[in-house]
Design a protein around this motif. Sequence first.
Motif, PDB file in Angstrom:
ATOM      1  N   ILE A 111       0.848  -1.188   0.000  1.00 31.50           N
ATOM      2  CA  ILE A 111       0.000   0.000   0.000  1.00 31.50           C
ATOM      3  C   ILE A 111       0.886   1.242   0.000  1.00 31.50           C
ATOM      4  N   TYR A 112       0.522   2.230  -0.843  1.00 30.09           N
ATOM      5  CA  TYR A 112       1.335   3.439  -0.942  1.00 30.09           C
ATOM      6  C   TYR A 112       0.531   4.582  -1.556  1.00 30.09           C
ATOM      7  N   THR A 113       1.106   5.784  -1.477  1.00 28.87           N
ATOM      8  CA  THR A 113       0.483   6.979  -2.038  1.00 28.87           C
ATOM      9  C   THR A 113       0.950   7.150  -3.480  1.00 28.87           C
ATOM     10  N   SER A 114       0.019   7.138  -4.412  1.00 22.39           N
ATOM     11  CA  SER A 114       0.358   7.139  -5.836  1.00 22.39           C
ATOM     12  C   SER A 114       1.044   8.423  -6.290  1.00 22.39           C
ATOM     13  N   SER A 115       0.821   9.530  -5.587  1.00 21.07           N
ATOM     14  CA  SER A 115       1.423  10.811  -5.978  1.00 21.07           C
ATOM     15  C   SER A 115       2.811  11.011  -5.381  1.00 21.07           C
ATOM     16  N   ASP A 116       3.238  10.093  -4.540  1.00 14.67           N
ATOM     17  CA  ASP A 116       4.546  10.177  -3.894  1.00 14.67           C
ATOM     18  C   ASP A 116       5.566   9.399  -4.733  1.00 14.67           C
ATOM     19  N   ILE A 117       6.500  10.109  -5.367  1.00  9.50           N
ATOM     20  CA  ILE A 117       7.482   9.483  -6.251  1.00  9.50           C
ATOM     21  C   ILE A 117       8.324   8.451  -5.506  1.00  9.50           C
ATOM     22  N   SER A 118       8.768   8.800  -4.295  1.00 15.00           N
ATOM     23  CA  SER A 118       9.598   7.884  -3.515  1.00 15.00           C
ATOM     24  C   SER A 118       8.846   6.605  -3.176  1.00 15.00           C
ATOM     25  N   ALA A 119       7.619   6.759  -2.712  1.00 19.71           N
ATOM     26  CA  ALA A 119       6.790   5.612  -2.354  1.00 19.71           C
ATOM     27  C   ALA A 119       6.501   4.743  -3.575  1.00 19.71           C
TER      28      ALA A 119
END
Length: 335
Positions: free
Chosen positions: A172-180
């Motif tokens: 699970i991760y934040t789609s707008s976060d490049i690092s994630a």
Amino acid sequence: MKRLFLSIGIILAILVGAFFGASHSNNEATSQKKIPTIGILQFLTHPALDAIHRGMVDELAKEGYVDGKTIHIDFQNAQGNQSNLKSMATKFDNENADLSVGIATPAAQVLANTVNGKVLFAPSTNPVAAGLVTNLEHPGNHVTGVSDQAPLKEQLALIKKFVPHLRTLGIIYTSSDISATTEAKAMTKLATKAGLKTKIYTIAQSNDLAQVAQTMAHNQDIDAVFVPTDNTIASSMPVLLQATDSAKMPVFPTASTMVQAGGIAAVSINQYQIGVTTGKMIAKILHGQTINDTPVEFMKKGELVINVKAAQKLGIHIPADSLKQAAAIKGGLIK
């Protein structure tokens, strides 16, 4: 005649006083200009990012750059607000900061696009994909910094060790976060190569986490959950854990602060050391090293952190050798 000489003497005295007064003012202004201004823009308040900030300031002091004495630090916290990031970055640009530092990728991206001066990121997992640099060895332009790419192979091995029956890994991760996004995709490839199935869940913002976490927790095929370096989820770990704990679903994040919040374990990059490394880089640049000659530095060594209480709560057996390894590290065991 005496009056004439007296008048001339008074005029000369006034002129000399004015000259030395102006000279003194100029010397003061010159002295003030010699004190570098460092702008530090933090994405939001979170223990991991706070630790980076502390490490940076502590290392700068060791290097002789003490805030208020030999350096001026303008610290700003955007609290996750994009408009705040822009206005604070503009502030640094208007005050001609000698160097600006973005704590977390979103802060660094805004600085890179707003500030004309030198910019450091601290950290960014994938600075090339984030558009911060085009070359890791010779960044060029006005941006360089520190990368915190988590040791994902070791992390996957850790999850398999703690969950021997692992067949399906939830991510699970934040789609707008490049690092994630970078770490989530890399972990998906590693898991697939290891013969595991993956179930991917994404959120766009923190308000989405409760619903998405509940959906994930209801998937009985998932044996464990991986959370990459993700500032949005890190700041809302209790929301994620409320859903996963009720489903007896263990969560393995990448950051030690997320383990402290209730995750099971991680091979974590030390956030304070990221700040220390950044502080050393700042000092080198202030001493005259150019951005183009300052390659991106990578934090390669992870430290094992285990939340004993969280593991016991979910009935997760902690291998004896892992327990011993974590115990040997300061802060490695969370009880």
